[in-house]
Design an enzyme around this catalytic site. Structure first.
Site: not given
Length: 289
Positions: A151, A163, A241
């Site tokens: 991530h 994010h 992401c």
């Protein structure tokens, strides 16, 4: 061509840092001219700015090879850079663990510094890198290592990151759902880095700095601030992401999960229609500088 240069004679158990064009590769010296290292799959060519995108995300195998063969014409050095922080394991234990991994397949990312983590784990018994020991600065990309995927967030200061995450799911666990989804929606969040990381490991990873010039810091932070709480389209291959944070830092969206960069300035972020203010672009209209 001349062979690579090193000031020090390596000893068994030493970490070897090899300076390829645009990145560093790491190996563990076994002795008698041989090293054990995590080698990316491919044809063995030196990776530089022109080929780095083709290597991102490929698998690797632990190999025992001659040091001179993997160094080529590059310089290298003995770099036991964590000896002052961690006590090295006994040499016989280091070499036994290393030899036991020969032939083992592992994930590999040049950007993720996996070769350094691999040899540091062998020498010290813990996966550490120089990058992990640094404090993030505003504008840095943060890579968080979840089980089976990574991530990404953008550090904005005061221990916070911006994010992409699920609107109603805890950021520490919920993004696995997004990572495995083909097409869904996400929301831009500003949260404490520690909350998002949880029990995972993370590192600063501005991996495109060698091939893309970062935008001005004030523009990076302004762009991130302007899209907080905005709902966005999400696609694990085309807009995830990692695409999001590389777009903020460089003005070019890239992810190892997807094709080479296809989104660049002055396109706007893929906001949901109900979240987008008609007639406005969440980013400056000019190309990044």
């Amino acid at each position: 061509m001349t062979a690579g240069f090193c000031d020090d004679d390596p000893k068994p158990g030493d970490l070897i840092e090899i300076f390829h064009h645009g990145y560093e590769h790491w190996a563990l010296f076994e002795g008698s001219g041989y090293v054990i290292h995590l080698a990316p799959q491919g044809d063995g060519r030196v990776i530089g700015p022109s080929t780095i995108f083709s290597v991102l995300g490929k698998g690797a195998m632990v190999k025992r090879e001659r040091l001179k063969d993997i160094v080529g014409v590059c310089d290298y050095q003995v770099n036991n850079h964590l000896d002052q922080k961690y006590r090295p394991l006994p040499v016989n234990q280091i070499l036994k663990a290393a030899k036991g991994k020969i032939g083992e397949a592992m994930p590999y990312h040049v950007r993720g510094r996996k070769s350094e983590q691999f040899v540091a784990d062998l020498r010290y018994g813990v996966a550490r890198t120089k990058q992990l020991l640094k404090e993030p600065k505003p504008g840095d990309l943060i890579e968080i290592f979840r089980p089976g995927y990574q991530h990404w967030g953008l550090y904005v200061g005061d221990d916070h990151i911006v994010h992409l995450g699920l609107a109603n799911v805890d950021s520490n666990a919920g993004f696995f759902i997004l990572a495995s989804s083909v097409d869904t929606r996400a929301v831009v969040k500003r949260e404490l880095l520690a909350k998002v990381v949880g029990d995972s490991k993370y590192e600063i990873n501005n991996y495109l700095d060698n091939v893309c010039r970062p935008r001005l810091l004030k523009k990076i932070l302004q762009s991130a601030e302007e899209v907080i709480n905005q709902t966005m389209e999400y696609n694990s291959k085309e807009w995830n992401c990692e695409h999001f944070v590389t777009y903020l830092r460089y003005g070019v969206a890239h992810s190892a999960q997807g094709p080479p960069p296809a989104i660049s300035w002055p396109q706007s972020l893929p906001l949901e229609p109900e979240s987008r203010d008609p007639g406005t672009n969440p980013f400056p209209a000019n190309p990044p500088t």
